[in-house]
Design an enzyme around this catalytic site. Structure first.
Site, PDB file in Angstrom:
ATOM      1  N   ASP A  95       0.858  -1.185   0.000  1.00  0.00           N
ATOM      2  CA  ASP A  95       0.000   0.000   0.000  1.00  0.00           C
ATOM      3  C   ASP A  95       0.890   1.228   0.000  1.00  0.00           C
ATOM      4  O   ASP A  95       2.084   1.180   0.290  1.00  0.00           O
ATOM      5  CB  ASP A  95      -0.968  -0.040   1.188  1.00  0.00           C
ATOM      6  CG  ASP A  95      -2.200   0.843   0.945  1.00  0.00           C
ATOM      7  OD1 ASP A  95      -2.235   1.581  -0.066  1.00  0.00           O
ATOM      8  OD2 ASP A  95      -3.129   0.802   1.775  1.00  0.00           O
ATOM      9  N   ASP A 130      -3.610   7.197  -3.728  1.00  0.00           N
ATOM     10  CA  ASP A 130      -4.973   7.711  -3.893  1.00  0.00           C
ATOM     11  C   ASP A 130      -5.374   8.532  -2.674  1.00  0.00           C
ATOM     12  O   ASP A 130      -4.769   8.400  -1.602  1.00  0.00           O
ATOM     13  CB  ASP A 130      -5.946   6.535  -4.060  1.00  0.00           C
ATOM     14  CG  ASP A 130      -5.803   5.510  -2.942  1.00  0.00           C
ATOM     15  OD1 ASP A 130      -4.793   4.777  -2.956  1.00  0.00           O
ATOM     16  OD2 ASP A 130      -6.659   5.480  -2.045  1.00  0.00           O
ATOM     17  N   ALA A 198     -11.499   3.718   0.876  1.00  0.00           N
ATOM     18  CA  ALA A 198     -12.200   4.559   1.860  1.00  0.00           C
ATOM     19  C   ALA A 198     -13.506   3.950   2.356  1.00  0.00           C
ATOM     20  O   ALA A 198     -14.486   4.648   2.595  1.00  0.00           O
ATOM     21  CB  ALA A 198     -12.439   5.956   1.290  1.00  0.00           C
ATOM     22  N   CYS A 281     -15.381 -21.631  19.372  1.00  0.00           N
ATOM     23  CA  CYS A 281     -14.535 -21.872  18.204  1.00  0.00           C
ATOM     24  C   CYS A 281     -13.611 -23.042  18.528  1.00  0.00           C
ATOM     25  O   CYS A 281     -13.234 -23.236  19.681  1.00  0.00           O
ATOM     26  CB  CYS A 281     -13.727 -20.605  17.912  1.00  0.00           C
ATOM     27  SG  CYS A 281     -12.424 -20.815  16.681  1.00  0.00           S
ATOM     28  N   CYS A 283     -10.674 -23.585  16.612  1.00  0.00           N
ATOM     29  CA  CYS A 283      -9.439 -23.404  15.862  1.00  0.00           C
ATOM     30  C   CYS A 283      -8.273 -23.902  16.727  1.00  0.00           C
ATOM     31  O   CYS A 283      -8.447 -24.154  17.917  1.00  0.00           O
ATOM     32  CB  CYS A 283      -9.267 -21.935  15.453  1.00  0.00           C
ATOM     33  SG  CYS A 283      -8.671 -20.855  16.767  1.00  0.00           S
ATOM     34  N   CYS A 286      -8.098 -21.891  20.008  1.00  0.00           N
ATOM     35  CA  CYS A 286      -9.195 -22.047  20.976  1.00  0.00           C
ATOM     36  C   CYS A 286      -9.305 -23.464  21.512  1.00  0.00           C
ATOM     37  O   CYS A 286      -9.847 -23.675  22.596  1.00  0.00           O
ATOM     38  CB  CYS A 286     -10.513 -21.611  20.344  1.00  0.00           C
ATOM     39  SG  CYS A 286     -10.470 -19.877  19.877  1.00  0.00           S
TER      40      CYS A 286
END
Ligand code: GUN
Ligand code: ZN
Length: 485
Positions: A95, A130, A198, A281, A283, A286
């Site tokens: 970016d 931008d 944005a 969760c 995962c 977790c």
């Protein structure tokens, strides 16, 4: 000057709604979209990029302005390239510092310099500087800043950039006509990727209705074959909706920013870790830590946030394969009233979705009034104009038994939210829809369609066997057009 259109770099392999599974080719490998590119701070990586890859990242986003601003880091990265510097050999998008620009008002670097710098550090996808005009800016400010952004995009196209892909960010605040103009102009210039910019303030304040309008307006000006990035979108609860509207790439620092505040993401919304009595969760984080351990460790929460984000993207992809993405969108959008507002905004663009959507798909599940405005219903409304009926037509529910079938030239099924279609098609998509609830909206749409069908076939006489489950008042409307028995 390299102005070659590189649209062949994005190949669409599967579609559903306006969403798709695609392959975006970059100098450091292919990204299978939809994909999330986690944002990595070049100065301190809280989760090492190699671990990000293990969790599921196919690519990363980092900030070229931050690299440039730090003299030591700048020369190091110029020397070895951004990939070796971060220790990640896959696709890296850089970016431009637009966010810093929006915070500080100006930068000590031009858009040209930042694009040249991105190419010099071997970024895979570069982004010109931008101007992210915030939502609800005045029209004149949004328009003026868009002109500057477009001028920079025009300039960036002509910069020597080697193999680096170039992104043309769409701005225009919350003005749909500016977003459309921005994407039409960017499209004419020809970029490799089109980020929608944005939108972070919209997502932070749950303005999903506006988010949908911005996405659709931006998409309308682009070729359907162009890859689209949604800048700063990193919450799993919006992936299904955003993908269904044609967003292919997401980048986000949200997993880490949320974790800093103890915010634990799920595909249904966010919990504060302190408010959780249970971990909903399984995962790897977790399932091997207690809630208390997560509460004291933002690194663990960040990792969990990433796991659920990648999990959701995998589910979205499977749904695209199965043709059931819209069912997932409707499910996710019931998690929060603001998402429901986003869903309603999305179905108001069903005619647009319908133009790019595929047929057939997996079974249509009717799950509430928004389903009555789905693109398949919209398509049927157009499709039924092709029915050419003469003689006597019977419209009845599938299971209705009638003795005098032979008196009729055509037999059609009545089924909300479609209306009437040839009974022979009842096992075909979308008429094999699971419509267990005939709610007001579904019946309303069906009756409107039947009325249009009757009106466009003046040489036929219609008999409608009164459907059960339908409010009398609604059927009354048809009595003018058909014999209701
Ligand atoms: N990151 C989040 N939003 C934006 C944006 O509008 N432009 C750029 N370049 N980066 C972003
Ligand atoms: Zn987890």
């Amino acid at each position: 000057m390299s102005v070659i259109k590189k649209s062949h770099l994005f190949e669409i392999v599967s579609k559903d709604c306006a969403g798709r599974i695609g392959r975006l080719e970059t100098p450091h490998g292919v990204i299978e979209t939809p994909a999330i590119l986690p944002v990595v701070n070049p100065l301190h990586q809280s989760i090492p990029p190699s671990e990000l890859r293990e969790i599921g990242a196919e690519g990363l986003v980092t900030n070229s302005y931050i690299i440039h601003r730090n003299r030591e880091l700048r020369s190091a990265v110029l020397e070895v390239g951004v990939h070796r510097s971060l220790g990640f050999n896959g696709p890296i998008m850089t970016d431009s510092g637009s966010y810093q620009l929006s915070q500080y008002g100006s930068l000590d670097l031009s858009s040209r310099e930042i694009v040249e710098f991105q190419a010099a550090i071997a970024s895979d996808i570069g982004v010109p500087l931008d101007i992210p005009t915030p939502p609800n800016a005045t029209f004149s400010r949004a328009s003026r800043e868009l002109d500057v952004t477009l001028e920079r995009l025009r300039e960036a196209i002509s910069i020597e950039r080697g193999e680096m892909l170039l992104a043309g960010t769409i701005q225009g605040s919350t003005f749909t006509e500016l977003r459309r103009r921005a994407s039409e102009e960017a499209s004419r210039l020809g970029f490799d990727l089109y980020p929608i910019g944005a939108v972070v303030p919209l997502m932070e304040s749950y303005r999903y209705r506006d988010l949908v309008q911005v996405i659709v307006a931006s998409k309308e000006g682009l070729s359907p074959a162009a890859p689209v990035h949604l800048f700063g979108a990193g919450h799993p609860m919006i992936f299904a909706l955003a993908v269904a509207l044609g967003c292919d790439l997401f980048d986000s620092a949200a997993y880490a920013l949320y974790a800093k505040d103890g915010r634990y993401m799920t595909s249904r919304g966010t919990y504060h870790i302190e408010d959780l009595r249970y971990l909903p969760c399984s995962c790897p984080i977790c399932s091997t830590h207690t809630r208390g351990e997560l509460a004291g460790d933002e690194g663990l929460i960040a990792r969990h946030n990433l796991h659920v984000s990648f999990e959701e993207i995998r589910l979205v992809k499977q749904c695209i394969r199965d043709g059931s993405l819209w069912e997932l969108v409707e499910e996710r959008c019931r998690a929060h009233p603001s998402l429901l507002a986003g869903l309603k905004a999305a179905v108001s663009h069903s005619d647009w979705i319908e133009r790019v959507d595929r047929m057939p798909k997996s079974t249509f599940f009717y799950s509430g009034p928004e389903s009555a405005r789905r693109s398949e219903v919209q398509r049927f409304k157009r499709y039924q104009k092709r029915f050419e009926l003469r003689g006597r037509v019977l419209i009845k529910e599938k299971d209705d038994v009638v003795d005098d079938l032979d008196d009729f030239d055509y037999v059609m099924d009545f089924k909300p939210p479609f209306g009437a279609y040839p009974a022979l098609l009842r096992e075909s998509y979308p008429f094999n829809a699971e419509v267990t609830v005939w709610d007001h909206e579904a019946v309303l749409v069906a009756i409107e369609n039947v009325r249009e069908l009757i009106e466009s076939n003046p040489d036929a006489s219609f008999t409608l066997k009164k459907p059960g489950w339908v409010e009398e008042d609604l059927i009354k409307e048809l009595e003018e057009y058909a014999l209701v028995v």
